[in-house]
Design a protein around this motif. Structure first.
Motif, PDB file in Angstrom:
ATOM      1  N   LEU A 349      -5.696 -58.791  15.744  1.00 29.16           N
ATOM      2  CA  LEU A 349      -6.356 -59.854  16.503  1.00 29.16           C
ATOM      3  C   LEU A 349      -7.848 -59.891  16.199  1.00 29.16           C
ATOM      4  O   LEU A 349      -8.448 -60.972  16.058  1.00 29.16           O
ATOM      5  CB  LEU A 349      -6.124 -59.619  17.997  1.00 29.16           C
ATOM      6  CG  LEU A 349      -6.486 -60.770  18.937  1.00 29.16           C
ATOM      7  CD1 LEU A 349      -5.613 -61.990  18.657  1.00 29.16           C
ATOM      8  CD2 LEU A 349      -6.329 -60.337  20.394  1.00 29.16           C
ATOM      9  N   THR A 352      -8.404 -61.483  12.759  1.00 32.91           N
ATOM     10  CA  THR A 352      -8.253 -62.935  12.848  1.00 32.91           C
ATOM     11  C   THR A 352      -9.500 -63.570  13.442  1.00 32.91           C
ATOM     12  O   THR A 352      -9.932 -64.651  13.018  1.00 32.91           O
ATOM     13  CB  THR A 352      -7.020 -63.285  13.697  1.00 32.91           C
ATOM     14  OG1 THR A 352      -5.863 -62.665  13.130  1.00 32.91           O
ATOM     15  CG2 THR A 352      -6.805 -64.787  13.759  1.00 32.91           C
ATOM     16  N   LEU A 353     -10.104 -62.926  14.425  1.00 33.39           N
ATOM     17  CA  LEU A 353     -11.340 -63.448  15.019  1.00 33.39           C
ATOM     18  C   LEU A 353     -12.463 -63.501  13.991  1.00 33.39           C
ATOM     19  O   LEU A 353     -13.233 -64.467  13.943  1.00 33.39           O
ATOM     20  CB  LEU A 353     -11.732 -62.569  16.208  1.00 33.39           C
ATOM     21  CG  LEU A 353     -13.079 -62.872  16.864  1.00 33.39           C
ATOM     22  CD1 LEU A 353     -13.089 -64.296  17.424  1.00 33.39           C
ATOM     23  CD2 LEU A 353     -13.389 -61.860  17.971  1.00 33.39           C
ATOM     24  N   LEU A 359     -10.726 -67.691  18.907  1.00 39.97           N
ATOM     25  CA  LEU A 359      -9.323 -67.411  19.187  1.00 39.97           C
ATOM     26  C   LEU A 359      -8.817 -68.333  20.288  1.00 39.97           C
ATOM     27  O   LEU A 359      -9.557 -68.670  21.212  1.00 39.97           O
ATOM     28  CB  LEU A 359      -9.132 -65.946  19.631  1.00 39.97           C
ATOM     29  CG  LEU A 359      -9.366 -64.853  18.604  1.00 39.97           C
ATOM     30  CD1 LEU A 359      -9.276 -63.483  19.266  1.00 39.97           C
ATOM     31  CD2 LEU A 359      -8.366 -64.956  17.456  1.00 39.97           C
ATOM     32  N   ILE A 364      -3.364 -68.009  17.429  1.00 40.84           N
ATOM     33  CA  ILE A 364      -2.569 -66.780  17.455  1.00 40.84           C
ATOM     34  C   ILE A 364      -1.128 -67.056  17.045  1.00 40.84           C
ATOM     35  O   ILE A 364      -0.520 -66.305  16.263  1.00 40.84           O
ATOM     36  CB  ILE A 364      -2.634 -66.145  18.856  1.00 40.84           C
ATOM     37  CG1 ILE A 364      -4.057 -65.677  19.145  1.00 40.84           C
ATOM     38  CG2 ILE A 364      -1.652 -64.988  18.977  1.00 40.84           C
ATOM     39  CD1 ILE A 364      -4.248 -65.150  20.554  1.00 40.84           C
ATOM     40  N   TYR A 387      -8.467 -60.232  24.894  1.00 41.41           N
ATOM     41  CA  TYR A 387      -9.766 -60.639  24.358  1.00 41.41           C
ATOM     42  C   TYR A 387     -10.852 -59.619  24.719  1.00 41.41           C
ATOM     43  O   TYR A 387     -11.706 -59.262  23.897  1.00 41.41           O
ATOM     44  CB  TYR A 387     -10.156 -62.006  24.908  1.00 41.41           C
ATOM     45  CG  TYR A 387      -9.355 -63.162  24.358  1.00 41.41           C
ATOM     46  CD1 TYR A 387      -8.528 -63.017  23.253  1.00 41.41           C
ATOM     47  CD2 TYR A 387      -9.428 -64.428  24.957  1.00 41.41           C
ATOM     48  CE1 TYR A 387      -7.801 -64.077  22.761  1.00 41.41           C
ATOM     49  CE2 TYR A 387      -8.701 -65.502  24.460  1.00 41.41           C
ATOM     50  CZ  TYR A 387      -7.890 -65.322  23.362  1.00 41.41           C
ATOM     51  OH  TYR A 387      -7.166 -66.385  22.864  1.00 41.41           O
ATOM     52  N   SER A 394     -13.727 -65.976  25.740  1.00 36.77           N
ATOM     53  CA  SER A 394     -13.361 -67.351  25.437  1.00 36.77           C
ATOM     54  C   SER A 394     -14.434 -68.306  25.955  1.00 36.77           C
ATOM     55  O   SER A 394     -14.932 -68.150  27.077  1.00 36.77           O
ATOM     56  CB  SER A 394     -12.010 -67.690  26.077  1.00 36.77           C
ATOM     57  OG  SER A 394     -11.696 -69.050  25.877  1.00 36.77           O
TER      58      SER A 394
END
Length: 577
Positions: A349, A352-353, A359, A364, A387, A394
């Motif tokens: 994760l 990917t960020l 995100l 996802i 997160y 977020s």
């Protein structure tokens, strides 16, 4: 000499009448509180001797204390294993503990009608709550008298244990019978998948007709076999397997193609991602019936059983999918279920960020190598907690999610106060809805309370807009509590018909009330007065009419956005919780 008359039921569920037993010719005013009693009746699906009418007759003939029955609490078609799902007993206990009970005795047919609790102490506990409040429980059909003596205590303990053991023995026998029926190729259970139908046959295998959704076989000697549906449905099932196995398409791609083609699922609704793997793993499509994949013994928690405990009936239905294609699909499904440690999930994760810069649920779910959003929710509690573990916040304002419990209590409080107003002013017998946000009359919804949060303005010249989630409510009035700009206080109330032509969400703007055939009220008292006026006009003919406070919508109006419409500002609220 005694005589029997009929009086209306109290707030208890059901349409049963109260058997009123009183000395003939004696005036009602002369009665004392110690001679008044309530009766509790319950029936599941067991024996005819336990029918509601038989219990009422036996209780009416109970003359031990020449009691007058003034109230009835009924649970029809309810299991006695747990108190959950038994509104009659729950209401009885609440009335006794709150001091609202206008009786000093509770008459029950026998110990098993009070409950077949697997823990006998639980049955004794509910009886103790009544005794502590000064209300005595009497078992009318038992040989012993419930007089708190040593003998009656021993007898009650034995009867409670016998009632619990009866349920355990019945559960074992029913499970063994179901396993045998499935091994012979018959179907056990009502729901079926897409492209399948249930055919009822007699003991000689002669067809008697297809069973629709919600229908069950009438005779114990009848059996149910699975049959393929239409040719079009079988073709759709084969296409799903072909796209997954040969084209290697994702669940989302398959779901999107089915919905774009206008193909509805077996419930007549659009497809979802979760339905695709359910079809791919269903062995009914290769001619087998499956039973005991999951179990809920004696009302306990649902558990998944290992594969070796499943019961299969081979050659029970004509195959729809080739077994080789099905086997390849199972191999691909197993590869997708590879367990990844939580530390590895967070590492992926975080990577990917770094690549995407942000995100969300869509990123996802569409990124190869990442678990589904539901996996992060299952492992970490919510997507926001995941997160936080990787140091990401977020940008979306999701404070609304943290206040949902508060507004849920406000909905319940409004519903409770309105029920009291309708009971006192209109003489109705309202009940709080099972979801806790509405009021029911005679088992049908009349009013539901919704909370509409105020959305952020897109610009200075844009009008204020509110959004409320109305679940699956389709009848009664909608009392919408519109919040202020900070979503902390109630600004006003909007009263709308539930028959709005929209999806699961209600969108309100400054000028949309006229389009929705609604009305606006600043105070709660004015809202309640409008609801009373509406129900007073409509409930004489139909107490659950969903007429609006103005006038009904004209037929033929175009539908608003439903499936595939506007998304929440916070996206998937469950995953961000």
């Amino acid at each position: 000499m005694y005589w029997l008359t009929r009086v209306p039921l109290s707030r208890g569920r059901g349409a049963w009448v109260i058997g009123l037993l009183s000395p003939k010719g004696r005036a009602w005013r002369g009665r004392t509180r110690t001679r008044r009693a309530a009766q509790y009746v319950r029936m599941s699906r067991e024996l005819q001797r336990y029918s509601i009418k038989n219990q009422l007759a036996a209780i009416a003939s109970y003359e031990a204390n020449t009691l007058t029955i003034v109230r009835t609490y009924a649970d029809e078609g309810r299991s006695g294993l747990r108190i959950k799902g038994r509104p009659g007993l729950i209401e009885l206990i609440d009335d006794v503990q709150s001091g609202q009970a206008d009786f000093d005795h509770i008459l029950v047919y026998d110990v098993s009608r009070w409950g077949r609790f697997q823990d006998v102490d639980e049955s004794a506990y509910y009886e103790f709550l009544c005794k502590r409040s000064g209300v005595q429980v009497e078992y009318c059909a038992e040989l012993f008298k419930n007089d708190r003596t040593f003998v009656s205590g021993i007898a009650k303990s034995l009867k409670r244990g016998m009632a619990a053991e009866w349920s355990r023995e019945l559960s074992v026998k029913v499970h063994a019978g179901h396993c045998r029926v499935v091994s012979l190729g018959y179907r056990v259970g009502a729901p079926v998948g897409y492209g399948l139908r249930r055919l009822m046959v007699d003991e000689s295998e002669h067809p008697k007709g297809f069973l629709e959704k919600g229908q069950f076989k009438a005779l114990q000697s009848d059996r149910v076999r699975l049959q393929p549906g239409s040719g079009e449905e079988a073709a759709v099932v084969r296409i799903i397997f072909d796209q997954f196995v040969n084209d290697r398409k994702s669940y989302s791609d398959i779901r999107r193609q089915l919905n774009d083609a206008g193909i509805a699922n077996h419930n007549g609704r659009p497809w979802t991602d979760g339905m695709i793997p359910t079809i791919l793993a269903n062995e009914n499509y290769i001619g087998k019936t499956i039973y005991n994949r999951t179990s809920r013994r004696l009302g306990q928690k649902l558990v998944k059983n290992p594969d070796h405990a499943w019961v299969r009936g081979a050659a029970a239905i004509e195959p729809i999918v080739d077994p080789s294609i099905f086997a390849r699909a199972q191999k691909l499904l197993a590869e997708r279920r590879v367990e990844i440690p939580e530390d590895e999930m967070l590492v992926r994760l975080r990577l990917t960020l770094r690549r995407r810069g942000k995100l969300n649920s869509h990123i996802i779910n569409t990124t190869l190598g990442l678990n589904h959003v539901s996996s992060y929710v299952k492992h970490f509690g919510s997507l926001r907690k995941a997160y936080a573990l990787i140091g990401y916040k977020s940008p979306r304002d999701c404070d609304w999610i943290d206040t949902r419990e508060h507004w849920a209590s406000e909905q319940a409080r409004h519903a409770t106060e309105l029920a009291e107003v309708l009971r006192n002013d209109l003489g109705l017998r309202p009940e709080l809805a099972p979801d806790g946000i509405g009021v029911d009359v005679e088992g049908r919804r009349v009013v539901s309370f919704l909370v509409a949060r105020r959305l952020a303005r897109r610009g200075e010249d844009h009008a204020a807009q509110w959004k409320a989630y109305r679940r699956q409510i389709s009848s009664g009035l909608l009392a919408v509590m519109r919040l202020d700009a900070a979503n902390r206080e109630i600004e006003d109330y909007a009263l709308l018909p539930a028959s709005l032509r929209s999806g699961r969400y209600v969108w309100l703007a400054s000028g949309s009330l006229r389009r929705h055939r609604g009305a606006l009220y600043r105070e709660r008292g004015a809202l309640f007065a409008a609801i009373k006026a509406t129900l007073a006009k409509t409930n004489r003919a139909d107490p659950t009419s969903s007429a609006s406070p103005k006038k009904q919508s004209k037929p033929g109006r175009p539908k608003a956005k439903g499936f595939g419409g506007r998304r929440s500002r916070c996206g998937d609220t469950k995953s961000l919780r």
